[in-house]
Design a protein around this motif. Structure first.
Motif, PDB file in Angstrom:
ATOM      1  N   UNK A  86      27.336 166.340  42.624  1.00  0.00           N
ATOM      2  CA  UNK A  86      27.274 166.609  41.171  1.00  0.00           C
ATOM      3  C   UNK A  86      26.912 165.322  40.563  1.00  0.00           C
ATOM      4  N   UNK A  87      27.577 164.306  40.801  1.00  0.00           N
ATOM      5  CA  UNK A  87      27.344 162.939  40.162  1.00  0.00           C
ATOM      6  C   UNK A  87      25.898 162.511  40.245  1.00  0.00           C
ATOM      7  N   UNK A  88      25.360 162.553  41.460  1.00  0.00           N
ATOM      8  CA  UNK A  88      23.782 162.299  41.803  1.00  0.00           C
ATOM      9  C   UNK A  88      22.836 162.951  41.146  1.00  0.00           C
ATOM     10  N   UNK A 130      26.817 153.135  39.744  1.00  0.00           N
ATOM     11  CA  UNK A 130      26.792 153.251  38.261  1.00  0.00           C
ATOM     12  C   UNK A 130      27.596 154.523  37.428  1.00  0.00           C
ATOM     13  N   UNK A 131      27.816 155.390  38.134  1.00  0.00           N
ATOM     14  CA  UNK A 131      28.345 156.715  37.886  1.00  0.00           C
ATOM     15  C   UNK A 131      29.617 156.994  38.408  1.00  0.00           C
ATOM     16  N   UNK A 132      30.732 156.928  37.621  1.00  0.00           N
ATOM     17  CA  UNK A 132      32.280 157.301  38.260  1.00  0.00           C
ATOM     18  C   UNK A 132      32.123 158.682  38.765  1.00  0.00           C
ATOM     19  N   UNK A 133      32.680 158.842  40.196  1.00  0.00           N
ATOM     20  CA  UNK A 133      32.786 159.867  40.738  1.00  0.00           C
ATOM     21  C   UNK A 133      34.217 160.094  41.552  1.00  0.00           C
ATOM     22  N   UNK A 192      26.981 161.441  29.772  1.00  0.00           N
ATOM     23  CA  UNK A 192      27.689 162.636  29.642  1.00  0.00           C
ATOM     24  C   UNK A 192      28.654 162.774  30.814  1.00  0.00           C
ATOM     25  N   UNK A 193      28.317 162.699  32.095  1.00  0.00           N
ATOM     26  CA  UNK A 193      28.876 163.010  33.225  1.00  0.00           C
ATOM     27  C   UNK A 193      30.205 162.172  33.227  1.00  0.00           C
ATOM     28  N   UNK A 194      30.152 160.633  32.883  1.00  0.00           N
ATOM     29  CA  UNK A 194      31.065 160.001  33.025  1.00  0.00           C
ATOM     30  C   UNK A 194      32.010 160.307  31.882  1.00  0.00           C
ATOM     31  N   UNK A 195      31.659 160.655  30.698  1.00  0.00           N
ATOM     32  CA  UNK A 195      32.536 160.993  29.431  1.00  0.00           C
ATOM     33  C   UNK A 195      33.496 162.264  29.919  1.00  0.00           C
ATOM     34  N   UNK A 196      32.740 163.169  30.505  1.00  0.00           N
ATOM     35  CA  UNK A 196      33.250 164.583  30.891  1.00  0.00           C
ATOM     36  C   UNK A 196      34.305 164.072  31.994  1.00  0.00           C
ATOM     37  N   UNK A 197      34.223 163.339  32.933  1.00  0.00           N
ATOM     38  CA  UNK A 197      34.954 163.025  33.811  1.00  0.00           C
ATOM     39  C   UNK A 197      36.243 162.177  33.238  1.00  0.00           C
ATOM     40  N   UNK A 198      35.938 161.357  32.581  1.00  0.00           N
ATOM     41  CA  UNK A 198      36.893 160.718  31.711  1.00  0.00           C
ATOM     42  C   UNK A 198      38.082 161.538  31.016  1.00  0.00           C
ATOM     43  N   UNK A 199      37.557 162.553  30.306  1.00  0.00           N
ATOM     44  CA  UNK A 199      38.151 163.564  29.550  1.00  0.00           C
ATOM     45  C   UNK A 199      39.014 164.568  30.560  1.00  0.00           C
TER      46      UNK A 199
END
Ligand code: FE2
Ligand code: FE2
Length: 204
Positions: A86-88, A130-133, A192-199
């Motif tokens: 999903x992150x990719x 670059x994208x937290x997963x 948005x992906x990183x923000x959603x993961x953070x939340x």
């Protein structure tokens, strides 16, 4: 990968980044490689894989965007095994963040195609740096952390202590929280992906 293979590839990639990258980014890549190797040692992961992923992660960062896209168009099959990630997918499908983050997948494709690296953990770690997963491999988490907390970065005063003491999952969350705070303070927009993961990971 055997160690003769990986040490030879490591020295070839080092020569390439010495030619291709600015002095500042080369220093960042070397520092990321050392931090990644240190964390791999701490967490019982393959140190040389960590070093290789660290030195190569920004290999395509200074290519023009069109060239990064050309590498993906030509050698994107190197990433087929991560198609369900999903992150990719988030990285590739958002036009704004694709432009900022495509250098990771491009570097993974280059390492795969030009240097013959077929190790899934190394390629994933570079593609997703670059994208937290939190669903990625331990090596991918290590490279994400090392890229954000290596000593040449502006980092929190307790970062070195955290690198030495927290377990991998806690260090990943600590890094993610610092990335989110940095984006908030600098006024830049977080993917948005990183923000959603953070939340999901940090909000009560
Ligand atoms: Fe990068
Ligand atoms: Fe980086």
């Amino acid at each position: 990968m055997d160690y003769i293979g990986i040490s030879e590839i490591l020295s070839q990639v080092e020569k390439t980044v010495e030619i291709e990258l600015s002095a500042k980014r080369l220093a960042h890549c070397r520092s990321t490689a050392e931090t990644s190797a240190f964390l791999c040692e701490r967490f019982g992961l393959d140190v040389e894989k960590g070093r290789l992923a660290g030195i190569a992660h920004d290999m395509c960062r200074e290519l023009v965007y069109e060239e990064q896209e050309r590498i993906i168009a030509q050698f994107g099959s190197c990433l087929d095994r991560f198609h369900a990630s999903p992150s990719l997918q988030a990285l590739l499908s958002d036009p704004v963040y694709r432009k900022k983050m495509i250098h990771g997948p491009a570097a993974a494709c280059m390492l795969c195609h030009e240097f013959g690296v077929d190790d899934a953990d190394i390629l994933e770690a570079i593609a997703l740096h670059s994208i937290a997963d939190n669903g990625a491999s331990d090596l991918a988490k290590v490279v994400y952390i090392a890229d954000k907390l290596e000593p040449l970065r502006q980092r929190p005063s307790d970062a070195e202590e955290m690198l030495h003491t927290l377990n991998l999952d806690a260090l990943f969350v600590y890094t993610l929280a610092n990335v989110v705070r940095w984006f908030q303070e600098s006024g830049k927009s977080l993917s948005p992906y990183t923000a959603e993961l953070y939340n999901r990971m940090l909000q009560p």
